[in-house]
Design a protein around this motif. Structure first.
Motif, PDB file in Angstrom:
ATOM      1  N   TRP A   1       0.719  -1.189   0.107  1.00  0.00           N
ATOM      2  CA  TRP A   1      -0.027   0.089  -0.127  1.00  0.00           C
ATOM      3  C   TRP A   1       0.787   1.150  -0.023  1.00  0.00           C
ATOM      4  O   TRP A   1       0.304   2.292  -0.566  1.00  0.00           O
ATOM      5  N   ASN A   2       1.969   1.282   0.494  1.00  0.00           N
ATOM      6  CA  ASN A   2       2.974   2.327   0.811  1.00  0.00           C
ATOM      7  C   ASN A   2       4.128   2.396  -0.169  1.00  0.00           C
ATOM      8  O   ASN A   2       5.006   3.020   0.052  1.00  0.00           O
ATOM      9  N   GLY A   3       4.165   1.325  -1.129  1.00  0.00           N
ATOM     10  CA  GLY A   3       5.349   1.349  -1.981  1.00  0.00           C
ATOM     11  C   GLY A   3       6.839   1.101  -1.241  1.00  0.00           C
ATOM     12  O   GLY A   3       7.702   1.338  -1.610  1.00  0.00           O
ATOM     13  N   LEU A   4       6.738   0.239  -0.264  1.00  0.00           N
ATOM     14  CA  LEU A   4       7.885   0.056   0.747  1.00  0.00           C
ATOM     15  C   LEU A   4       8.729  -0.994   0.236  1.00  0.00           C
ATOM     16  O   LEU A   4       8.221  -2.143  -0.083  1.00  0.00           O
ATOM     17  N   LYS A   5      10.010  -0.846   0.109  1.00  0.00           N
ATOM     18  CA  LYS A   5      10.826  -1.902  -0.479  1.00  0.00           C
ATOM     19  C   LYS A   5      11.354  -2.749   0.649  1.00  0.00           C
ATOM     20  O   LYS A   5      11.996  -3.782   0.780  1.00  0.00           O
ATOM     21  N   SER A   6      11.294  -2.138   1.868  1.00  0.00           N
ATOM     22  CA  SER A   6      11.871  -2.877   3.109  1.00  0.00           C
ATOM     23  C   SER A   6      11.004  -2.596   4.377  1.00  0.00           C
ATOM     24  O   SER A   6       9.934  -1.729   4.099  1.00  0.00           O
ATOM     25  N   SER A   7      11.315  -2.947   5.451  1.00  0.00           N
ATOM     26  CA  SER A   7      10.585  -2.820   6.624  1.00  0.00           C
ATOM     27  C   SER A   7      10.755  -1.582   7.330  1.00  0.00           C
ATOM     28  O   SER A   7      10.461  -1.248   8.485  1.00  0.00           O
ATOM     29  N   SER A   8      11.833  -0.798   6.778  1.00  0.00           N
ATOM     30  CA  SER A   8      12.476   0.415   7.469  1.00  0.00           C
ATOM     31  C   SER A   8      11.386   1.292   7.357  1.00  0.00           C
ATOM     32  O   SER A   8      10.863   1.750   6.487  1.00  0.00           O
ATOM     33  N   ILE A   9      11.181   2.002   8.674  1.00  0.00           N
ATOM     34  CA  ILE A   9      10.132   3.320   8.444  1.00  0.00           C
ATOM     35  C   ILE A   9      10.870   4.314   9.658  1.00  0.00           C
ATOM     36  O   ILE A   9      11.721   3.794  10.373  1.00  0.00           O
ATOM     37  N   VAL A  10      10.320   5.731   9.653  1.00  0.00           N
ATOM     38  CA  VAL A  10      10.911   6.722  10.224  1.00  0.00           C
ATOM     39  C   VAL A  10       9.862   7.215  11.082  1.00  0.00           C
ATOM     40  O   VAL A  10       8.571   7.337  10.756  1.00  0.00           O
ATOM     41  N   PRO A  11      10.353   7.918  12.168  1.00  0.00           N
ATOM     42  CA  PRO A  11       9.025   8.755  13.066  1.00  0.00           C
ATOM     43  C   PRO A  11       8.646   9.833  12.290  1.00  0.00           C
ATOM     44  O   PRO A  11       9.340  10.443  11.317  1.00  0.00           O
ATOM     45  N   GLY A  12       7.199  10.214  12.122  1.00  0.00           N
ATOM     46  CA  GLY A  12       6.601  11.199  11.470  1.00  0.00           C
ATOM     47  C   GLY A  12       6.218  10.636  10.089  1.00  0.00           C
ATOM     48  O   GLY A  12       5.410  11.320   9.294  1.00  0.00           O
ATOM     49  N   GLN A  13       6.723   9.594   9.514  1.00  0.00           N
ATOM     50  CA  GLN A  13       6.180   8.892   8.397  1.00  0.00           C
ATOM     51  C   GLN A  13       4.788   8.580   8.245  1.00  0.00           C
ATOM     52  O   GLN A  13       4.222   8.080   9.416  1.00  0.00           O
ATOM     53  N   LYS A  14       3.975   9.098   7.301  1.00  0.00           N
ATOM     54  CA  LYS A  14       2.699   8.674   7.194  1.00  0.00           C
ATOM     55  C   LYS A  14       2.398   7.359   6.530  1.00  0.00           C
ATOM     56  O   LYS A  14       2.818   7.480   5.214  1.00  0.00           O
ATOM     57  N   LEU A  15       1.604   6.328   6.887  1.00  0.00           N
ATOM     58  CA  LEU A  15       1.526   5.178   6.200  1.00  0.00           C
ATOM     59  C   LEU A  15      -0.173   4.952   6.015  1.00  0.00           C
ATOM     60  O   LEU A  15      -0.957   5.190   6.548  1.00  0.00           O
ATOM     61  N   LYS A  16      -0.442   4.456   4.683  1.00  0.00           N
ATOM     62  CA  LYS A  16      -1.707   4.374   4.227  1.00  0.00           C
ATOM     63  C   LYS A  16      -2.182   3.020   4.777  1.00  0.00           C
ATOM     64  O   LYS A  16      -1.392   2.137   4.697  1.00  0.00           O
ATOM     65  N   ILE A  17      -3.502   3.018   5.058  1.00  0.00           N
ATOM     66  CA  ILE A  17      -4.040   1.598   5.650  1.00  0.00           C
ATOM     67  C   ILE A  17      -5.258   1.432   4.953  1.00  0.00           C
ATOM     68  O   ILE A  17      -6.210   2.398   5.068  1.00  0.00           O
ATOM     69  N   HIS A  18      -5.488   0.354   4.273  1.00  0.00           N
ATOM     70  CA  HIS A  18      -6.743   0.235   3.625  1.00  0.00           C
ATOM     71  C   HIS A  18      -7.743  -0.895   4.444  1.00  0.00           C
ATOM     72  O   HIS A  18      -7.003  -1.757   5.167  1.00  0.00           O
ATOM     73  N   ASN A  19      -8.998  -0.460   4.823  1.00  0.00           N
ATOM     74  CA  ASN A  19      -9.518  -1.176   5.673  1.00  0.00           C
ATOM     75  C   ASN A  19     -10.716  -2.061   4.703  1.00  0.00           C
ATOM     76  O   ASN A  19     -11.488  -1.631   3.944  1.00  0.00           O
ATOM     77  N   PRO A  20     -10.623  -3.322   4.666  1.00  0.00           N
ATOM     78  CA  PRO A  20     -11.282  -4.088   4.048  1.00  0.00           C
ATOM     79  C   PRO A  20     -12.789  -4.367   4.436  1.00  0.00           C
ATOM     80  O   PRO A  20     -13.712  -4.746   3.711  1.00  0.00           O
ATOM     81  N   GLU A  21     -13.221  -3.744   5.736  1.00  0.00           N
ATOM     82  CA  GLU A  21     -14.571  -3.444   6.061  1.00  0.00           C
ATOM     83  C   GLU A  21     -15.281  -2.331   5.835  1.00  0.00           C
ATOM     84  O   GLU A  21     -16.275  -1.933   6.426  1.00  0.00           O
ATOM     85  N   SER A  22     -14.596  -1.592   4.960  1.00  0.00           N
ATOM     86  CA  SER A  22     -15.016  -0.079   4.815  1.00  0.00           C
ATOM     87  C   SER A  22     -16.335  -0.444   4.189  1.00  0.00           C
ATOM     88  O   SER A  22     -17.099   0.663   4.238  1.00  0.00           O
ATOM     89  N   SER A  23     -16.875  -1.442   3.491  1.00  0.00           N
ATOM     90  CA  SER A  23     -18.215  -1.384   2.934  1.00  0.00           C
ATOM     91  C   SER A  23     -19.377  -1.720   3.661  1.00  0.00           C
ATOM     92  O   SER A  23     -20.535  -1.628   3.289  1.00  0.00           O
ATOM     93  N   LYS A  24     -19.014  -2.111   5.060  1.00  0.00           N
ATOM     94  CA  LYS A  24     -20.044  -2.174   5.848  1.00  0.00           C
ATOM     95  C   LYS A  24     -19.807  -1.827   7.390  1.00  0.00           C
ATOM     96  O   LYS A  24     -18.615  -1.433   7.528  1.00  0.00           O
TER      97      LYS A  24
END
Length: 410
Positions: A379-402
């Motif tokens: 979802w966020n085009g990450l090539k590794s598991s490295s993240i940094v403080p302040g970074q915004k990550l997109k979260i898809h919710n499969p339950e959004s239709s209900k």
């Protein structure tokens, strides 16, 4: 010496299961039955620098049926428990009283003796321990599981607090779990998070090795098994860590009696010339400090060994003392605290965003939103598991239709 009650040096209080209860066992194995109260939650360690071959050699030397792996996760808990010298000293003292009880139950079901160390991390061997969600007793049984494994809870007793009864129920659970999973570490994991979670992790990891499925288990369970191995190690090798057994208030030389009438534990304690709290600690399952024995269902009392000088007073309490108490028994209702929380319906957005805080890992964020790490990467085009403080990550919710219901865990 006879005082119209049956004395015995030891009683194997075996749980009697009906055919219906036995059929229900497999259903209950899929539930999360235990909520540990003593395992500290630790962050993951990406790299392991302090491999200690001495600890590994000691673990290898004490290993019997349960695999005692050594790795960074186990080492972290060895560091914690070996540093808690006062706590572990108390555990050593309590083990002198409780371990013989645990061992008899485990042996009856042919369960490895090492499982007796689980109550150390489950309840700190406190028969009255109650977790935040209602898991109770030395073995931290939830209400529904306790019922299905033959334990009784009513207005007079809570057998989850009975060291003997609860130990046989726990051993029966482990027998079922091992038959399902075929591995003792997986059975221990299932005891903490439920059979369903372990089976799903096995499928995701395509493995039956605990350490390979570990990333797919709930965070508490990831820590639970390493904590068990570490607690076992520290208690077995306490001398190497300058941990000394501390004396307890438990009377070690005891007798078991069966009574077929109502008996007051404080009155019996007076006849035995001991403190009421000391006698109640030997019989923690009786809620009202009253043993509600009947002819149809005699009840067990653990007492210190008696002498002839106490005979007359004990006889009087056990046979001739009348108690002003309502003898009617009412079955207890489910005390799972999670069921008492209000369920609130709320709309769920199709996409939400998470701001990374210092110290957070991708795995922790995935756990929080109940998604997979690989999904976060995609979802966020990450090539590794490295993240940094302040970074915004997109979260898809499969339950959004209900609309999805959220229950807050206590």
């Amino acid at each position: 010496m006879k005082i119209n009650v049956l004395f015995a040096s030891c009683i194997l209080a075996l749980t009697s299961f009906s055919a219906a209860a036995q059929q229900q066992r497999q259903q209950i194995l899929s539930l999360q039955i235990i909520d540990t109260v003593a395992v500290p939650v630790l962050p993951e360690t990406p790299t392991f620098y302090n491999h200690n071959y001495v600890f590994k050699a000691r673990l290898d030397s004490i290993q019997k049926m349960v695999p005692l792996s050594y790795n960074e996760h186990v080492q972290k808990y060895i560091d914690i428990y070996s540093g808690r010298k006062d706590m572990m000293g108390k555990m050593l003292g309590l083990s002198e009283y409780y371990f013989p009880v645990f061992e008899k139950a485990l042996k009856y079901y042919n369960i490895p003796e090492e499982i007796k160390y689980l109550p150390v991390i489950e309840s700190s061997m406190n028969a009255h321990a109650v977790s935040r969600v209602g898991a109770t007793g030395l073995w931290q049984f939830m209400f529904a599981t306790a019922k299905d494994y033959g334990l009784n809870m009513d207005n007079f007793v809570d057998e989850r607090k009975d060291p003997i009864q609860a130990s046989y129920a726990a051993a029966a659970y482990f027998k079922d779990a091992y038959q399902e999973l075929g591995d003792w570490l997986l059975a221990i994991a299932a005891y903490n998070c439920g059979m369903g979670n372990v089976k799903r992790a096995i499928i995701k990891a395509d493995s039956h090795d605990f350490w390979e499925i570990r990333p797919y288990l709930p965070q508490e369970t990831r820590n639970y098994v390493p904590a068990f191995i570490a607690a076992l190690y520290v208690m077995k090798c306490s001398g190497q860590h300058q941990i000394k057994s501390q004396p307890t208030t438990f009377v070690k030389n005891t007798d078991t009696i069966q009574v077929s009438r109502f008996v007051s534990l404080p009155q019996l304690a007076t006849a035995l010339s001991i403190e009421a709290d000391a006698l109640c600690s030997l019989n923690p399952a009786y809620k009202k400090k009253i043993v509600n024995g009947t002819e149809e269902e005699p009840k067990r009392i653990i007492i210190p060994k008696v002498n002839m000088a106490q005979f007359a007073q004990i006889y009087e309490v056990l046979n001739n003392t009348e108690l002003d108490v309502n003898p009617k028994v009412f079955l207890a209702s489910n005390d799972d605290r999670r069921l008492k929380k209000k369920i609130v319906a709320k709309p769920v957005a199709a996409i939400s965003y998470h701001k990374v805080t210092p110290g957070q890992t991708l795995s922790a964020i995935a756990d929080k939103y109940q998604v997979e790490v690989q999904d976060l990467k995609v979802w966020n085009g990450l090539k590794s598991s490295s993240i940094v403080p302040g970074q915004k990550l997109k979260i898809h919710n499969p339950e959004s239709s209900k609309r999805k219901q959220y229950a807050i865990k206590g």
